[in-house]
Write a protein that holds these residues in place. Structure first.
Motif, PDB file in Angstrom:
ATOM      1  N   HIS A  31       0.829  -1.207   0.000  1.00  0.00           N
ATOM      2  CA  HIS A  31       0.000   0.000   0.000  1.00  0.00           C
ATOM      3  C   HIS A  31       0.864   1.258   0.000  1.00  0.00           C
ATOM      4  CE1 HIS A  31      -3.847  -2.066   1.776  1.00  0.00           C
ATOM      5  NE2 HIS A  31      -3.502  -2.528   0.592  1.00  0.00           N
ATOM      6  N   ALA A  32       1.973   1.218   0.733  1.00  0.00           N
ATOM      7  CA  ALA A  32       2.852   2.381   0.802  1.00  0.00           C
ATOM      8  C   ALA A  32       3.444   2.703  -0.566  1.00  0.00           C
ATOM      9  CB  ALA A  32       3.964   2.141   1.818  1.00  0.00           C
ATOM     10  N   VAL A  33       3.874   1.686  -1.291  1.00  0.00           N
ATOM     11  CA  VAL A  33       4.423   1.909  -2.632  1.00  0.00           C
ATOM     12  C   VAL A  33       3.374   2.529  -3.541  1.00  0.00           C
ATOM     13  CG1 VAL A  33       5.323   0.763  -4.695  1.00  0.00           C
ATOM     14  CG2 VAL A  33       6.139   0.063  -2.436  1.00  0.00           C
ATOM     15  N   ALA A  34       2.173   1.941  -3.542  1.00  0.00           N
ATOM     16  CA  ALA A  34       1.109   2.430  -4.424  1.00  0.00           C
ATOM     17  C   ALA A  34       0.657   3.837  -4.040  1.00  0.00           C
ATOM     18  CB  ALA A  34      -0.073   1.465  -4.383  1.00  0.00           C
ATOM     19  N   ALA A  35       0.519   4.086  -2.741  1.00  0.00           N
ATOM     20  CA  ALA A  35       0.029   5.388  -2.284  1.00  0.00           C
ATOM     21  C   ALA A  35       1.040   6.491  -2.554  1.00  0.00           C
ATOM     22  CB  ALA A  35      -0.306   5.329  -0.796  1.00  0.00           C
ATOM     23  N   ALA A  36       2.313   6.204  -2.325  1.00  0.00           N
ATOM     24  CA  ALA A  36       3.336   7.211  -2.588  1.00  0.00           C
ATOM     25  C   ALA A  36       3.352   7.597  -4.061  1.00  0.00           C
ATOM     26  CB  ALA A  36       4.706   6.684  -2.159  1.00  0.00           C
ATOM     27  N   THR A  37       3.199   6.613  -4.936  1.00  0.00           N
ATOM     28  CA  THR A  37       3.161   6.889  -6.370  1.00  0.00           C
ATOM     29  C   THR A  37       1.958   7.749  -6.722  1.00  0.00           C
ATOM     30  OG1 THR A  37       4.294   4.807  -6.858  1.00  0.00           O
ATOM     31  CG2 THR A  37       3.054   5.838  -8.655  1.00  0.00           C
ATOM     32  N   GLU A  38       0.776   7.374  -6.202  1.00  0.00           N
ATOM     33  CA  GLU A  38      -0.441   8.114  -6.523  1.00  0.00           C
ATOM     34  C   GLU A  38      -0.418   9.529  -5.949  1.00  0.00           C
ATOM     35  OE1 GLU A  38      -5.298   7.744  -5.919  1.00  0.00           O
ATOM     36  OE2 GLU A  38      -4.038   5.943  -5.809  1.00  0.00           O
ATOM     37  N   ALA A  39       0.130   9.669  -4.728  1.00  0.00           N
ATOM     38  CA  ALA A  39       0.156  10.975  -4.084  1.00  0.00           C
ATOM     39  C   ALA A  39       1.318  11.844  -4.553  1.00  0.00           C
ATOM     40  CB  ALA A  39       0.216  10.810  -2.568  1.00  0.00           C
ATOM     41  N   GLY A  40       2.257  11.236  -5.261  1.00  0.00           N
ATOM     42  CA  GLY A  40       3.396  11.994  -5.755  1.00  0.00           C
ATOM     43  C   GLY A  40       4.380  12.391  -4.680  1.00  0.00           C
ATOM     44  N   VAL A  41       4.576  11.512  -3.688  1.00  0.00           N
ATOM     45  CA  VAL A  41       5.534  11.796  -2.622  1.00  0.00           C
ATOM     46  C   VAL A  41       6.706  10.820  -2.724  1.00  0.00           C
ATOM     47  CG1 VAL A  41       3.692  12.637  -1.116  1.00  0.00           C
ATOM     48  CG2 VAL A  41       4.481  10.275  -0.885  1.00  0.00           C
ATOM     49  N   GLY A  42       7.851  11.232  -2.194  1.00  0.00           N
ATOM     50  CA  GLY A  42       9.000  10.345  -2.173  1.00  0.00           C
ATOM     51  C   GLY A  42       8.751   9.154  -1.270  1.00  0.00           C
ATOM     52  N   HIS A  43       9.370   8.026  -1.582  1.00  0.00           N
ATOM     53  CA  HIS A  43       9.120   6.802  -0.815  1.00  0.00           C
ATOM     54  C   HIS A  43      10.413   6.023  -0.660  1.00  0.00           C
ATOM     55  CE1 HIS A  43       8.293   2.427  -0.570  1.00  0.00           C
ATOM     56  NE2 HIS A  43       7.364   2.800   0.274  1.00  0.00           N
ATOM     57  N   ILE A  44      10.634   5.538   0.554  1.00  0.00           N
ATOM     58  CA  ILE A  44      11.771   4.667   0.819  1.00  0.00           C
ATOM     59  C   ILE A  44      11.380   3.688   1.921  1.00  0.00           C
ATOM     60  CG2 ILE A  44      12.917   5.978   2.670  1.00  0.00           C
ATOM     61  CD1 ILE A  44      15.567   5.515   1.090  1.00  0.00           C
ATOM     62  N   ALA A  45      11.985   2.518   1.913  1.00  0.00           N
ATOM     63  CA  ALA A  45      11.717   1.513   2.947  1.00  0.00           C
ATOM     64  C   ALA A  45      12.948   1.375   3.832  1.00  0.00           C
ATOM     65  CB  ALA A  45      11.368   0.168   2.324  1.00  0.00           C
ATOM     66  N   LEU A  46      12.732   1.495   5.130  1.00  0.00           N
ATOM     67  CA  LEU A  46      13.769   1.212   6.123  1.00  0.00           C
ATOM     68  C   LEU A  46      13.526  -0.208   6.607  1.00  0.00           C
ATOM     69  CD1 LEU A  46      16.054   1.907   8.100  1.00  0.00           C
ATOM     70  CD2 LEU A  46      14.319   2.905   9.618  1.00  0.00           C
ATOM     71  N   THR A  47      14.372  -1.127   6.215  1.00  0.00           N
ATOM     72  CA  THR A  47      14.131  -2.534   6.515  1.00  0.00           C
ATOM     73  C   THR A  47      15.379  -3.194   7.081  1.00  0.00           C
ATOM     74  OG1 THR A  47      13.388  -4.653   5.590  1.00  0.00           O
ATOM     75  CG2 THR A  47      14.700  -3.255   4.159  1.00  0.00           C
ATOM     76  N   ARG A  48      15.178  -4.151   7.962  1.00  0.00           N
ATOM     77  CA  ARG A  48      16.295  -4.872   8.551  1.00  0.00           C
ATOM     78  C   ARG A  48      16.816  -5.906   7.557  1.00  0.00           C
ATOM     79  NH1 ARG A  48      12.357  -6.976  13.268  1.00  0.00           N
ATOM     80  NH2 ARG A  48      11.444  -4.977  13.867  1.00  0.00           N
ATOM     81  N   LEU A  49      18.116  -6.088   7.519  1.00  0.00           N
ATOM     82  CA  LEU A  49      18.692  -7.154   6.708  1.00  0.00           C
ATOM     83  C   LEU A  49      18.199  -8.502   7.226  1.00  0.00           C
ATOM     84  CD1 LEU A  49      22.351  -5.864   6.345  1.00  0.00           C
ATOM     85  CD2 LEU A  49      20.674  -6.109   4.498  1.00  0.00           C
ATOM     86  N   ALA A  50      17.854  -9.382   6.315  1.00  0.00           N
ATOM     87  CA  ALA A  50      17.365 -10.703   6.715  1.00  0.00           C
ATOM     88  C   ALA A  50      18.467 -11.507   7.389  1.00  0.00           C
ATOM     89  CB  ALA A  50      16.841 -11.449   5.490  1.00  0.00           C
TER      90      ALA A  50
END
Length: 230
Positions: free
Chosen positions: A63-82
């Motif tokens: 949802h975050a990926v899709a919403a950021a694209t639709e809203a025109g905002v920058g998007h990045i994921a802060l994720t832990r290394l597996a």
């Protein structure tokens, strides 16, 4: 974010009863799908979206990926290394919760379910085992498992503490999600130390996105105080 004087709002899912106080604005609860998140981003005047959800919150991340694209905002994921198995580890893998449940179709064991509370009831399909559960908060509803011990505790946990916990409860198998990072790794080191097998549930797929693995990288991406609505 607060130290960098970034105007930020932290969104909690609402699954923890008493979350820690934060030095930025906080909201709790879902957004109502992609459309709801887009509406919130626009109403808040957000310019950037940082997805710092759990690696298994695949729907929210999509949802975050899709919403950021639709809203025109920058998007990045802060994720832990597996996590990756190393010398001395005895891991087998399951693709998801259903596969992990199916993998327990054997003789009775003493199983530590290191999954939080969301998916515990699914393991009632394998009632022959005695389960060890560890929750942040006491459960509001009855646990569906017929035989279990419950520990209510909040991490981070230590290797020594998890070794003692597994010995006390005579654990002979650990089931966990590949959450990654250092904060929840103690149980894996404890299992390795005790020679216990681990059933590791692999991460769900998420859409292609920019990912970083530490807070400093997020701040560099934001340009420190350049962003004003995160």
């Amino acid at each position: 974010m607060a130290q960098a004087r970034v105007d930020a709002t932290l969104s909690y899912a609402g699954r923890v009863a008493n979350p820690k106080a934060q030095p930025v604005a906080v909201r709790v609860g879902g957004f109502g799908g992609v459309a709801g998140l887009v509406a919130w981003l626009r109403a808040a005047g957000a310019t950037h979206l940082v997805d710092a959800t759990h690696p298994f919150a695949a729907q929210m991340s999509a949802h975050a990926v899709a919403a950021a694209t639709e809203a025109g905002v920058g998007h990045i994921a802060l994720t832990r290394l597996a996590w990756v198995a190393g010398a001395g580890d005895r891991w087998t893998h399951a693709a998801d919760i259903a596969a992990a449940v199916a993998a327990l179709a054997d003789a009775p064991r003493r199983v530590m379910l290191a999954l939080g509370r969301m998916h515990v009831d699914a393991f009632a399909a394998q009632p022959q085992h005695h389960y060890l559960l560890r929750f942040v908060d006491p459960p509001r509803d009855a646990v569906a498992l017929p035989a279990y011990d419950l520990v209510v505790d909040r991490g981070p946990f230590t290797v020594e503490g998890d070794i003692a916990l597994m010995r006390t409860h005579r654990t002979d198998l650990v089931v966990c999600k590949n959450a990654g990072g250092m904060g929840a790794q103690a149980k894996l080191i404890a299992a390795r130390t005790l020679g216990l097998p681990v059933l590791m549930i692999d991460r769900p797929p998420v859409p292609e996105r920019a990912e970083v693995h530490d807070v400093a990288a997020v701040l560099r991406w934001l340009g420190h105080a350049a962003a004003r609505g995160v």
